[in-house]
Design an enzyme around this catalytic site. Structure first.
Site, short mmCIF file in Angstrom:
data_model
loop_
_atom_site.label_atom_id
_atom_site.label_comp_id
_atom_site.label_asym_id
_atom_site.label_seq_id
_atom_site.Cartn_x
_atom_site.Cartn_y
_atom_site.Cartn_z
N ALA A 119 0.82 -1.21 0.00
CA ALA A 119 0.00 0.00 0.00
C ALA A 119 0.86 1.26 0.00
O ALA A 119 0.62 2.19 -0.77
CB ALA A 119 -0.93 -0.01 1.21
N LYS A 169 4.45 9.82 16.39
CA LYS A 169 3.57 8.82 15.76
C LYS A 169 3.44 7.58 16.64
O LYS A 169 2.40 6.93 16.66
CB LYS A 169 4.07 8.43 14.36
N ASN A 182 0.67 4.60 17.68
CA ASN A 182 0.94 3.21 17.30
C ASN A 182 1.16 2.28 18.49
O ASN A 182 0.72 1.13 18.46
CB ASN A 182 2.17 3.14 16.39
N SER A 212 -2.99 -1.66 11.20
CA SER A 212 -2.20 -2.49 10.27
C SER A 212 -1.76 -3.78 10.96
O SER A 212 -1.68 -4.84 10.35
CB SER A 212 -0.98 -1.72 9.78
N GLU A 226 4.72 -6.12 13.06
CA GLU A 226 5.91 -5.29 13.31
C GLU A 226 6.12 -5.09 14.81
O GLU A 226 6.14 -3.96 15.31
CB GLU A 226 5.77 -3.95 12.58
#
Lengths: 321, 321
Positions: B23, B198, B202, B269, B281
């Site tokens: 993406a 960020k 996350n 994600s 991740e």
């Protein structure tokens, strides 16, 4: 005459009503009956099987058929006052224990809660302020493998005592019965400390076994990060127990870790509940402890994290049933 | 003559090699090509589809077909030095980024990492100490819906800057290109702080979405305990960022919570990776932060808890593939 002679030879058998015919209720009920107590049971989902054929306990120490004196659908059908009502249900928000035991509790009845978790006695104490509340901890590996069918895998010790503390002749009677049936039993005068001590194991292993992806105790302790987490949660429980007035022995964490390392790989009860899409004892094992910590202003960040995640997992599971 | 005239009229097009056609790589590659850059791609599992028909980006702002100048199986096939190698792969222990970019990096090449997580630039910096490293954060909701097929759902801003800090003419060129293609872009001189900022989002939402039973952002914020957890993890990230020399704005937590409340319910994600049995991740988003905290001696108990659980979940998932 017959009656008198029997009365003189030995004391009247203890009349015990066991609520719940899962692994815990089935196992201890069977052993107490084996030892001569008059044991009746309240069965719910397993009523038909238990009424028809009793409870079969399969164990390396010998299989037994336990035929209860009465098999009931609820305590109100008992029709007499029990000496002991032994509650062996799970501790869930939907289970109203005072209502469950109500019908069989008279003035002299002791209510024995053989259940997981911390601070689980209060609703019963409030409902029956004049009755003796006994609190019990089952150190047993046993599963209900079908209606009225219990598989006893290992262990079996029951630790019990008067709640919140003190001696109890009834607890001693139960100990005598269990030990005569070969089940180790400990009577404690400080059962709340015993509950905190058991929480040292339950608070990390039960939630982590579910949240870490459905893993047994060996898999947890094979991972360095997971072992570190288990140990850190145990430290939170110890600090919390001490703050709540129940300091635990200094070596309790090491004993629990080492003891678990030498155990056969074990699926926790919470993991079995999760995998079978049954509700988990989230509040009894974590929620109550977190609330006590918040009351005391003690940080328990890891327990809070596990609690938030597990509540959500439980809600997701239940809503998808 | 022809060559000279073109050279005089406008600067040579930026030669960009995009590594990864998921993406992020697909979307930004397409927009950079649209803006006039010479964009080639390295595709791995999607090579056949992308070589045959390019990359289709479906978006409310208009569908585009992106036909790369070259479609390669690896950077060594590029045969020239890129001005920019844009790395848009996931950050996983099995992905060796220096090896991935190697063949296309010359003296003047900037390496732009558009990836999630914290402290992900170091391996590349060590491997290419004389090259400019650019670090980029994609604020985008987009999914790869098939080989060479990207669905752009919302947002799209790229924040980038020289790593570890400072100005960058190349970053400015990328900004000009993206903005001429309608994609908002911010160049920062302090991209590490931008990464920490960020991570505030996350670090809680990605792990909790997986560990709390597969839930979207709305479900997380509907639960009081989960919201409390999200907020507490955000506080840990803020404390850690400050301790690492990158203090964040005071209102960053409230902004993130409120911003998420007004977003459409969003599957992170990490949750999409989990549900599609792809590796997550874990190290980029949690492991690196936990290691920084341990180095600094700063307690991050909630992040450690999430990290231990997620590592185990990831290992269980991968071993059951």
């Amino acid at each position: 005459m017959e009656e008198d002679r029997r009365g003189g030879d030995k004391p009247a058998a203890l009349r015990i009503l066991v609520i719940g015919t899962g692994a815990v209720g089935g196992f201890y009920g069977a052993r107490l009956a084996q030892a001569g107590a008059e044991v009746s049971v309240v069965a719910r989902s397993d009523y038909d099987a238990v009424a028809a054929q009793g409870i079969h306990v399969q164990s390396d120490s010998g299989d037994t058929w336990f035929v209860p004196r009465k098999v009931l659908r609820s305590a109100v059908e008992y029709g007499e006052e029990a000496d002991v009502v032994l509650v062996a249900t799970k501790v869930l928000p939907v289970v109203d224990t005072p209502r469950l035991v109500g019908g069989a509790v008279g003035r002299g009845t002791s209510i024995l809660l053989v259940q997981n978790g911390i601070d689980i006695e209060e609703p019963v104490r409030r409902a029956f302020p004049d009755n003796e509340i006994l609190s019990g901890l089952a150190f047993i590996a046993a599963n209900r493998i079908g209606p009225g069918r219990i598989l006893h895998l290992d262990y079996g010790r029951l630790t019990l005592g008067r709640y919140p503390s003190g001696p109890s002749p009834t607890a001693e009677s139960i100990r005598s019965l269990l030990e005569s049936a070969g089940v180790p039993c400990t009577v404690t005068q400080d059962v709340v400390t015993a509950r905190w001590q058991k929480l040292v194991w339950n608070a990390p292993f039960n939630p982590v076994s579910v949240l870490a992806g459905g893993v047994d105790t060996r898999t947890i302790l094979e991972s360095e990060e997971s072992t570190r987490l288990v140990r850190a949660v145990m430290e939170e429980v110890c600090r919390l127990a001490a703050a709540a007035g129940h300091p635990l022995p200094a070596d309790v964490i090491e004993q629990n870790i080492q003891g678990t390392r030498v155990m056969k790989p074990y699926m926790t009860s919470m993991l079995l509940d999760f995998e079978n899409r049954r509700p988990m004892e989230v509040e009894a094992i974590l929620g109550n402890a977190v609330r006590i910590a918040r009351c005391l202003g003690l940080p328990v960040p890891r327990m809070e994290t596990l609690y938030a995640l597990l509540r959500s997992v439980d809600a997701q599971r239940q809503s998808s049933v």
